[in-house]
Design a protein around this motif. Structure first.
Motif, PDB file in Angstrom:
ATOM      1  N   LEU A 258       0.861  -1.174   0.000  1.00  0.00           N
ATOM      2  CA  LEU A 258       0.000   0.000   0.000  1.00  0.00           C
ATOM      3  C   LEU A 258       0.906   1.235   0.000  1.00  0.00           C
ATOM      4  N   PRO A 259       1.102   1.888  -1.155  1.00  0.00           N
ATOM      5  CA  PRO A 259       2.092   2.970  -1.235  1.00  0.00           C
ATOM      6  C   PRO A 259       1.619   4.253  -0.552  1.00  0.00           C
ATOM      7  N   THR A 260       1.768   4.290   0.775  1.00  0.00           N
ATOM      8  CA  THR A 260       1.353   5.464   1.530  1.00  0.00           C
ATOM      9  C   THR A 260       2.374   6.594   1.431  1.00  0.00           C
ATOM     10  N   SER A 261       3.517   6.326   0.827  1.00  0.00           N
ATOM     11  CA  SER A 261       4.527   7.359   0.610  1.00  0.00           C
ATOM     12  C   SER A 261       5.169   7.154  -0.749  1.00  0.00           C
ATOM     13  N   ILE A 262       5.287   8.234  -1.508  1.00  0.00           N
ATOM     14  CA  ILE A 262       5.932   8.188  -2.824  1.00  0.00           C
ATOM     15  C   ILE A 262       6.803   9.426  -2.981  1.00  0.00           C
ATOM     16  N   GLN A 263       8.001   9.214  -3.506  1.00  0.00           N
ATOM     17  CA  GLN A 263       8.883  10.300  -3.933  1.00  0.00           C
ATOM     18  C   GLN A 263       9.318   9.966  -5.349  1.00  0.00           C
ATOM     19  N   ALA A 264       8.830  10.730  -6.324  1.00  0.00           N
ATOM     20  CA  ALA A 264       9.074  10.409  -7.734  1.00  0.00           C
ATOM     21  C   ALA A 264       9.761  11.574  -8.432  1.00  0.00           C
ATOM     22  N   ASP A 265      10.674  11.231  -9.334  1.00  0.00           N
ATOM     23  CA  ASP A 265      11.364  12.214 -10.173  1.00  0.00           C
ATOM     24  C   ASP A 265      11.232  11.772 -11.629  1.00  0.00           C
ATOM     25  N   PHE A 266      10.693  12.654 -12.440  1.00  0.00           N
ATOM     26  CA  PHE A 266      10.523  12.405 -13.869  1.00  0.00           C
ATOM     27  C   PHE A 266      11.685  13.095 -14.591  1.00  0.00           C
ATOM     28  N   LEU A 267      12.632  12.311 -15.077  1.00  0.00           N
ATOM     29  CA  LEU A 267      13.901  12.846 -15.554  1.00  0.00           C
ATOM     30  C   LEU A 267      13.883  13.198 -17.033  1.00  0.00           C
ATOM     31  N   GLN A 268      13.124  12.458 -17.815  1.00  0.00           N
ATOM     32  CA  GLN A 268      13.002  12.731 -19.241  1.00  0.00           C
ATOM     33  C   GLN A 268      11.761  12.027 -19.773  1.00  0.00           C
TER      34      GLN A 268
ATOM     35  N   GLY B  19      14.530   5.577  10.584  1.00  0.00           N
ATOM     36  CA  GLY B  19      13.953   5.976  11.858  1.00  0.00           C
ATOM     37  C   GLY B  19      12.560   6.552  11.757  1.00  0.00           C
ATOM     38  N   THR B  20      12.199   7.046  10.568  1.00  0.00           N
ATOM     39  CA  THR B  20      10.896   7.711  10.419  1.00  0.00           C
ATOM     40  C   THR B  20      10.004   7.070   9.372  1.00  0.00           C
ATOM     41  N   SER B  21      10.548   6.201   8.518  1.00  0.00           N
ATOM     42  CA  SER B  21       9.769   5.656   7.401  1.00  0.00           C
ATOM     43  C   SER B  21       9.843   4.140   7.385  1.00  0.00           C
ATOM     44  N   PRO B  22       8.739   3.482   6.980  1.00  0.00           N
ATOM     45  CA  PRO B  22       8.773   2.028   6.863  1.00  0.00           C
ATOM     46  C   PRO B  22       9.593   1.605   5.649  1.00  0.00           C
ATOM     47  N   ASP B  23       9.786   0.303   5.516  1.00  0.00           N
ATOM     48  CA  ASP B  23      10.566  -0.157   4.369  1.00  0.00           C
ATOM     49  C   ASP B  23       9.796   0.051   3.076  1.00  0.00           C
ATOM     50  N   GLY B  24      10.485  -0.079   1.972  1.00  0.00           N
ATOM     51  CA  GLY B  24       9.854   0.184   0.686  1.00  0.00           C
ATOM     52  C   GLY B  24      10.654  -0.393  -0.458  1.00  0.00           C
ATOM     53  N   VAL B  25      10.424   0.164  -1.632  1.00  0.00           N
ATOM     54  CA  VAL B  25      11.064  -0.304  -2.855  1.00  0.00           C
ATOM     55  C   VAL B  25      11.456   0.920  -3.681  1.00  0.00           C
ATOM     56  N   HIS B  26      12.653   0.879  -4.236  1.00  0.00           N
ATOM     57  CA  HIS B  26      13.103   1.932  -5.150  1.00  0.00           C
ATOM     58  C   HIS B  26      12.985   1.412  -6.573  1.00  0.00           C
ATOM     59  N   ILE B  27      12.404   2.221  -7.434  1.00  0.00           N
ATOM     60  CA  ILE B  27      12.130   1.836  -8.822  1.00  0.00           C
ATOM     61  C   ILE B  27      12.902   2.750  -9.765  1.00  0.00           C
ATOM     62  N   ARG B  28      13.461   2.158 -10.805  1.00  0.00           N
ATOM     63  CA  ARG B  28      14.035   2.934 -11.908  1.00  0.00           C
ATOM     64  C   ARG B  28      13.389   2.490 -13.205  1.00  0.00           C
ATOM     65  N   ALA B  29      13.024   3.460 -14.047  1.00  0.00           N
ATOM     66  CA  ALA B  29      12.624   3.171 -15.421  1.00  0.00           C
ATOM     67  C   ALA B  29      13.792   3.573 -16.308  1.00  0.00           C
ATOM     68  N   VAL B  30      14.305   2.622 -17.065  1.00  0.00           N
ATOM     69  CA  VAL B  30      15.505   2.838 -17.867  1.00  0.00           C
ATOM     70  C   VAL B  30      15.144   2.686 -19.343  1.00  0.00           C
ATOM     71  N   GLN B  31      15.486   3.695 -20.123  1.00  0.00           N
ATOM     72  CA  GLN B  31      15.249   3.660 -21.569  1.00  0.00           C
ATOM     73  C   GLN B  31      16.494   4.191 -22.273  1.00  0.00           C
TER      74      GLN B  31
ATOM     75  N   PRO C  85       3.283   0.583   4.854  1.00  0.00           N
ATOM     76  CA  PRO C  85       3.224   0.017   6.209  1.00  0.00           C
ATOM     77  C   PRO C  85       3.115  -1.494   6.124  1.00  0.00           C
ATOM     78  N   ASP C  86       3.382  -2.157   7.202  1.00  0.00           N
ATOM     79  CA  ASP C  86       3.244  -3.604   7.264  1.00  0.00           C
ATOM     80  C   ASP C  86       1.785  -3.922   7.589  1.00  0.00           C
ATOM     81  N   LEU C  87       1.041  -4.333   6.572  1.00  0.00           N
ATOM     82  CA  LEU C  87      -0.379  -4.628   6.759  1.00  0.00           C
ATOM     83  C   LEU C  87      -0.624  -6.051   7.225  1.00  0.00           C
ATOM     84  N   ARG C  88       0.444  -6.826   7.372  1.00  0.00           N
ATOM     85  CA  ARG C  88       0.251  -8.223   7.789  1.00  0.00           C
ATOM     86  C   ARG C  88      -0.322  -8.323   9.193  1.00  0.00           C
TER      87      ARG C  88
END
Length: 302
Positions: free
Chosen positions: A233-243, A262-274, A287-290
């Motif tokens: 459940l992506p309750t936090s997103i930080q996105a950069d549109f580079l091109q 210390g302040t944020s739950p774990d997550g995943v970093h994504i890259r779109a490569v072209q 968040p951990d919804l389990r």
């Protein structure tokens, strides 16, 4: 309203009005449906957090057109978008989802009588409680300048884009293959971007590049695929549109885990490569919804 938020279908339009508070501050009432054909409830319990991003995008365009004189034919570029929320604020409940978006604009750059660029801070609240906060940075180009910049890509507006095979919908938190935007790839935690230019929400109008909301959805789906056995459940997103991400060239979506701090739950970093270059990056946290018994990723969408 549909023209001002670049959404031809009324069911994809979330703002319902606009009030100017000062020269740089605005209030945008909005309504979220309890069920949407694409922004569907997560695990049958939560509003889709990407509604936050889409509402921010629509509120920004509405203000730019209605208050800063941006002509309807001009082009927008979203360079940065971020938001943060909490899972308990997204529980569906029984009440209607009428919200208010407070928007503050800063570092405003004019282009003649129109708008060149600006930063935005947005606060979404409901029933007197903050639902989410976020911000972003946009720039605007005149229709003529955009044609000069992108004229060589105009042919892709009517081009037939091959539809790649979809990964299994349940692995990316979807129930229908038509909403899957990832295709299998040979490398681990890597997928090919899958584009269906007939999709009624992701491609609501002709475009000569991949829409930003589709890239955010690809990031969310990749984060879910990289988190088997849990509901992401992506309750936090930080996105950069580079091109610009081009429609007719392969684009690879790569995922790697991001540990909690210390302040944020774990997550995943994504890259779109072209073309061997990063075109989009996004860090999503969940968040951990389990603890609520929603550990089966197959229940991600009802």
């Amino acid at each position: 309203m549909r023209q001002l938020v670049h959404r031809p279908d009324p069911q994809d339009v979330f703002p319902t009005g606009l009030t100017r508070l000062t020269d740089s501050q605005f209030s945008v009432p909005a309504h979220w449906p309890r069920s949407h054909r694409f922004f569907a409830p997560v695990a049958g319990r939560y509003q889709d957090p990407l509604l936050i991003a889409e509402t921010m995008r629509q509120a920004t365009m509405l203000i730019a057109h209605a208050e800063f004189g941006v002509p309807l034919g001009d082009a927008f570029v979203m360079w940065e978008l971020r938001y943060t929320s909490e899972s308990e604020r997204l529980v569906l409940g029984e009440d209607p989802w009428d919200i208010t978006v407070d928007v503050s604009c800063s570092r405003i750059q004019r282009r003649g009588r129109s708008l060149g660029a600006m930063h935005l801070e947005l606060l979404l609240h409901r029933h007197g409680t903050v639902l989410a906060s976020g911000g972003g940075r946009i720039s605007c180009s005149s229709a003529g300048a955009y044609r000069r910049l992108r004229g060589h890509r105009g042919a892709t507006l009517d081009a037939r884009i091959p539809l790649l095979p979809a990964v299994a919908p349940r692995t990316v938190g979807r129930t229908s293959e038509e909403d899957v935007v990832l295709a299998p790839a040979a490398a681990p935690d890597t997928w090919a971007l899958r584009l269906d230019t007939r999709h009624p929400t992701l491609f609501s109008h002709p475009n000569d590049h991949v829409p930003g909301i589709l890239l955010l959805e690809a990031a969310r789906q990749a984060a879910q695929a990289a988190s088997p056995g849990r509901t992401f459940l992506p309750t936090s997103i930080q996105a950069d549109f580079l091109q610009y991400v081009e429609l007719d060239r392969p684009c690879w979506i790569e995922a790697r885990p991001v540990p909690a701090d210390g302040t944020s739950p774990d997550g995943v970093h994504i890259r779109a490569v072209q073309n061997d270059r990063p075109a989009f990056t996004c860090t999503l946290r969940t968040p951990d919804l389990r603890q609520t018994g929603l550990s089966d990723a197959r229940s991600h969408r009802s």
